[in-house]
Design a protein around this motif. Structure first.
Motif, PDB file in Angstrom:
ATOM      1  N   UNK A   1       0.874  -1.150  -0.068  1.00 45.37           N
ATOM      2  CA  UNK A   1      -0.193   0.075   0.025  1.00 45.37           C
ATOM      3  C   UNK A   1       0.722   1.295   0.041  1.00 45.37           C
ATOM      4  N   UNK A   2       2.210   1.066  -0.426  1.00 45.18           N
ATOM      5  CA  UNK A   2       3.048   2.398  -0.219  1.00 45.18           C
ATOM      6  C   UNK A   2       2.493   3.309  -1.364  1.00 45.18           C
ATOM      7  N   UNK A   3       2.536   4.469  -1.024  1.00 45.93           N
ATOM      8  CA  UNK A   3       2.007   5.585  -2.005  1.00 45.93           C
ATOM      9  C   UNK A   3       0.586   5.718  -2.023  1.00 45.93           C
ATOM     10  N   UNK A   4      -0.129   4.946  -1.638  1.00 44.89           N
ATOM     11  CA  UNK A   4      -1.613   5.019  -1.493  1.00 44.89           C
ATOM     12  C   UNK A   4      -2.087   5.760  -0.211  1.00 44.89           C
ATOM     13  N   UNK A   5      -3.422   5.794   0.013  1.00 38.99           N
ATOM     14  CA  UNK A   5      -4.176   6.574   0.849  1.00 38.99           C
ATOM     15  C   UNK A   5      -3.277   6.415   2.363  1.00 38.99           C
ATOM     16  N   UNK A   6      -3.374   7.511   2.979  1.00 43.03           N
ATOM     17  CA  UNK A   6      -2.616   7.424   4.704  1.00 43.03           C
ATOM     18  C   UNK A   6      -3.801   6.738   5.454  1.00 43.03           C
ATOM     19  N   UNK A   7      -3.288   6.282   6.584  1.00 39.29           N
ATOM     20  CA  UNK A   7      -4.276   5.658   7.526  1.00 39.29           C
ATOM     21  C   UNK A   7      -5.317   6.838   8.006  1.00 39.29           C
TER      22      UNK A   7
ATOM     23  N   UNK B   1      11.072   5.581  -6.004  1.00 42.99           N
ATOM     24  CA  UNK B   1      10.548   6.782  -6.642  1.00 42.99           C
ATOM     25  C   UNK B   1       9.230   6.658  -7.153  1.00 42.99           C
ATOM     26  N   UNK B   2       8.737   5.517  -7.783  1.00 41.86           N
ATOM     27  CA  UNK B   2       7.462   5.377  -8.096  1.00 41.86           C
ATOM     28  C   UNK B   2       6.335   5.164  -7.134  1.00 41.86           C
ATOM     29  N   UNK B   3       6.471   3.969  -6.147  1.00 46.88           N
ATOM     30  CA  UNK B   3       5.596   3.734  -5.355  1.00 46.88           C
ATOM     31  C   UNK B   3       5.833   4.480  -3.982  1.00 46.88           C
ATOM     32  N   UNK B   4       7.063   4.920  -3.488  1.00 50.13           N
ATOM     33  CA  UNK B   4       7.177   5.454  -2.238  1.00 50.13           C
ATOM     34  C   UNK B   4       7.474   4.464  -1.205  1.00 50.13           C
ATOM     35  N   UNK B   5       7.500   3.108  -1.641  1.00 51.19           N
ATOM     36  CA  UNK B   5       7.784   1.938  -0.878  1.00 51.19           C
ATOM     37  C   UNK B   5       9.381   2.174  -0.261  1.00 51.19           C
ATOM     38  N   UNK B   6       9.813   1.773   0.975  1.00 55.15           N
ATOM     39  CA  UNK B   6      11.197   1.764   1.436  1.00 55.15           C
ATOM     40  C   UNK B   6      11.937   0.473   1.244  1.00 55.15           C
ATOM     41  N   UNK B   7      13.193   0.472   1.158  1.00 57.81           N
ATOM     42  CA  UNK B   7      14.099  -0.975   1.070  1.00 57.81           C
ATOM     43  C   UNK B   7      14.718  -0.609   2.308  1.00 57.81           C
ATOM     44  N   UNK B   8      15.048  -2.137   2.753  1.00 58.64           N
ATOM     45  CA  UNK B   8      16.079  -2.035   4.005  1.00 58.64           C
ATOM     46  C   UNK B   8      17.691  -1.666   3.479  1.00 58.64           C
ATOM     47  N   UNK B   9      17.963  -1.752   2.375  1.00 55.39           N
ATOM     48  CA  UNK B   9      19.163  -1.596   2.059  1.00 55.39           C
ATOM     49  C   UNK B   9      19.162  -0.464   0.885  1.00 55.39           C
ATOM     50  N   UNK B  10      20.070   0.268   0.628  1.00 53.22           N
ATOM     51  CA  UNK B  10      20.297   1.188  -0.485  1.00 53.22           C
ATOM     52  C   UNK B  10      20.456   0.787  -1.724  1.00 53.22           C
ATOM     53  N   UNK B  11      20.183   1.572  -2.637  1.00 54.68           N
ATOM     54  CA  UNK B  11      20.095   1.242  -3.927  1.00 54.68           C
ATOM     55  C   UNK B  11      21.415   0.815  -4.675  1.00 54.68           C
ATOM     56  N   UNK B  12      22.808   1.294  -3.780  1.00 52.28           N
ATOM     57  CA  UNK B  12      24.047   1.326  -4.082  1.00 52.28           C
ATOM     58  C   UNK B  12      24.577   0.310  -3.310  1.00 52.28           C
ATOM     59  N   UNK B  13      23.806  -0.537  -2.401  1.00 50.04           N
ATOM     60  CA  UNK B  13      24.492  -1.552  -1.375  1.00 50.04           C
ATOM     61  C   UNK B  13      24.741  -2.647  -2.220  1.00 50.04           C
TER      62      UNK B  13
END
Length: 679
Positions: free
Chosen positions: A171-177, A511-523
């Motif tokens: 549900x990342x990027x969708x309506x807030x709770x 960038x598209x969904x607003x989801x967060x990853x545990x590691x960096x894109x360059x990890x």
């Protein structure tokens, strides 16, 4: 002769440096060696205060014959899960998907391309209770590798494909709770609540730190008496139980029973930082004397027993220690028999101590020993006499062999400790605790933070480890810096928080969904990029970052950080009503979002003006969920919230705003207290 682990900084890896096993640290060189020799990789993951990790090591890794077999047929890699949470998360997901359960020590067998094909946790030295021995597992894996290589490759490939396909719409990027989702989450918690014992669910029982923060914030915002009662009763039960160290303060990791009596005795930095803050916030909401005492005792435990010479905080204390007879026994440092009480206190005071702390002839633990707890009302005992008894027992306990300490400094957990100590010090007029928070923050900046604002995950003895920080490091350290900024009025901590959160936006967010990853894109690339928004024993990186982004946006007016926080909180709308126990910090952040959060600016004619400081402390004690506080002299430029905030009638003045609307400025602490009382 030491193996390769002798050059590592992790205390857990160093514990294995003298094993006859030819251990490798996690590295590309280890996998290259496996390819060169055409052998599988044996991956062993644990941490320094893990009881069964020590048992497996003693039974198998210190056995010359077993070690010889491991060295001949495998490349053996040892990983500290606290140092490499990304490696741990990826393979734990595979273990849980394949077996339905997981835990530590974690034993995984991999191809030389790091693809898993066989899993387990602890294996005994001889077959028992339906489990094969560790040697049998090694022999079975070796035979499969030698004789059924195609089958092994097929299994490994299928596991990797299954993991890659386990994409979940969080549900990342969708309506807030909104109100409905938070009400559903509260209802779900109410159903799982244990009204007789406090806490949620059955045994084993873990301190529900982040859920308690949600309940306190929800009660403040809505006036819910039920939410406040669940939080207060759970805190009461834990503080009375054996999970709390009745002599030295601080909490053990969890209780093996539903009644909080017998703990698993290891003490973790993250648990104690989170619970210190919970009890301080409970006192702020209720004025509970017990909550005040536990918050301060836990803060003192952190500083006394976990602080390192460099000013940071060590990760953990072991559960096991020498029991005085040469045996290494769980809980030996903490438990008491009636005979031991008599030896320290004499007959009469020992009788009082036994009654007060629930020490019995039969014992509540093992071999007739008891875990100290408070099963009775303290009011029937003489307080001065009890205090004297407690101090004598504490001094006697200090003569026992102390549990081992994992001295590595983990960035994320130090961020949690900074927030807890800063706030507790401010609430209770303990500048020494604020100073301890400042020293830890200074260590993180000096040692963990590089010139580009990237964090190292760990350090030891003032030297940064080689592994990159993960999302929880950035989120929790930013949270600590933001709390420190509010308490001290030093805007540099707001700047450092912004630096870390900019990395979150650029390197950890989709960038598209607003989801967060545990590691960096360059990890470092693993078989899967880990991503988990659910809270475990500490806030997930996802929810920690969301909270810090929201607070930073409130302090600075940054629309980019506010938008990122809201997009990340879509996960709470999805998971909050379904699994509220496992997204507690996300729910707490959602409460702050629904409340604004409120933005408080306090200005005075000078930084050390007494009336201004009173307004500042009143602002910090406000119960409005997630409120941010800026403090400084009129005309100060360290906080954006202080801009264009004049004194009212020449007196120190507080301004309270939320959702682009401001109350009338006030010079009266009582009016400010009312404005920040929640609803």
């Amino acid at each position: 002769m030491a193996n390769r682990l002798a050059h590592e900084t992790s205390p857990y890896l160093l514990q294995h440096a003298d094993n006859p096993v030819d251990w490798w640290p996690w590295s590309e060189e280890a996998f290259e060696e496996a390819r060169r020799r055409d052998v599988p990789v044996h991956l062993s993951v644990g941490y320094s205060s893990c009881h069964w990790c020590h048992v497996l090591a003693k039974e198998s890794f210190e056995d010359e014959a077993v070690a010889g077999y491991m060295n001949e047929h495998f490349v053996n890699i040892k990983v500290d899960r606290e140092e490499r949470p990304d490696v741990d998360a990826v393979y734990m997901e595979a273990v849980q998907a394949a077996t339905g359960q997981g835990g530590w020590p974690m034993t995984v067998f991999l191809t030389p391309d790091a693809e898993p094909f066989y899993f387990g946790t602890y294996f005994p030295p001889a077959p028992r209770h339906g489990m094969p021995s560790f040697r049998q597992v090694l022999e079975g894996v070796r035979l499969a590798w030698d004789d059924r290589r195609e089958e092994v490759a097929d299994v490994a490939g299928k596991i990797v494909r299954d993991l890659a396909g386990r994409e979940i719409d969080y549900g990342a990027g969708k309506q807030v709770p909104g109100e409905q989702e938070l009400a559903q989450a509260l209802l779900g918690l109410t159903r799982e609540y244990d009204p007789q014992r406090g806490g949620f669910g059955g045994a084993p029982k873990f301190p529900p730190s982040m859920v308690l923060e949600f309940l306190l914030r929800h009660a403040a915002r809505t006036g819910s008496e039920g939410a406040l009662q669940m939080a207060a009763d759970t805190c009461e039960r834990m503080a009375r139980g054996g999970i709390y160290d009745q002599l030295g303060g601080g909490f053990a990791r969890y209780s093996v029973d539903r009644d909080w009596v017998v703990p698993h005795f290891e003490k973790m930095l993250y648990d104690n930082a989170l619970l210190c803050r919970v009890y301080a916030h409970l006192w702020r909401a209720t004025g509970s004397e017990r909550a005040r005492r536990v918050a301060l005792e836990t803060a003192d435990f952190l500083v006394r027993e976990l602080r390192t010479p460099e000013g940071g905080f060590a990760s953990a204390l072991d559960a096991d220690s020498d029991d005085g007879t040469g045996r290494h026994v769980e809980g030996a440092y903490y438990v008491w028999t009636p005979e031991q009480l008599r030896a320290v206190l004499g007959e009469e005071d020992a009788r009082l101590a036994a009654q007060y702390f629930g020490v019995t002839e039969e014992g509540t633990f093992e071999e007739g020993a008891s875990v100290l707890q408070l099963p009775q009302q303290e009011g029937v005992f003489d307080a001065a006499r009890v205090a004297d008894v407690r101090q004598r027992l504490l001094r006697a306990r200090a003569e026992r062999a102390a549990p081992g300490r994992d001295d590595k400094v983990v960035a994320a957990w130090n961020g949690l400790a900074i927030a807890a100590l800063a706030e507790t010090g401010a609430y209770f007029d303990r500048p020494d605790l604020v100073d301890a928070a400042l020293a830890a923050a200074d260590l993180l900046v000096r040692v963990h933070l590089d010139e580009q604002g990237r964090l190292a995950r760990t350090s030891k003895d003032g030297r940064a480890g080689a592994h990159a920080g993960v999302l929880e490091d950035y989120g929790d350290v930013a949270e600590g810096f933001l709390a420190l900024a509010s308490v001290t009025g030093e805007g540099v901590w707001l700047d450092f928080a912004g630096l870390l959160l900019d990395h979150v936006l650029v390197r950890f967010a989709d960038e598209e969904s607003g989801a967060l990853f545990d590691t960096a894109a360059d990890a470092e690339r693993l078989i899967r990029r880990p991503q988990d928004p659910t809270d475990n024993a500490a806030p997930s990186g996802w929810t920690a970052a969301a909270g810090a982004l929201l607070s930073y946006a409130a302090q600075t007016g940054s629309e980019a950080h506010r938008t990122a926080a809201e997009r990340a909180l879509g996960v709470v709308r999805v998971l909050g009503p379904r699994v509220p126990r496992f997204i507690g910090w996300g729910l707490a952040v959602a409460e702050a979002l629904l409340d604004g959060p409120r933005e408080v600016a306090v200005v005075g004619p000078a930084f050390d003006d007494a009336a201004a400081r009173e307004l500042h402390r009143t602002a910090l004690l406000g119960t409005a969920p997630g409120a941010v506080v800026a403090y400084g002299p009129v005309g100060g430029d360290e906080f954006p919230l202080l801009a264009d905030r004049p004194l009212s009638g020449g007196e120190p003045t507080a301004y309270v705003c939320r959702n682009f609307t401001c109350d009338a400025p006030t010079t009266d602490p009582e009016r400010l207290r009312t404005a920040l009382s929640g609803r």
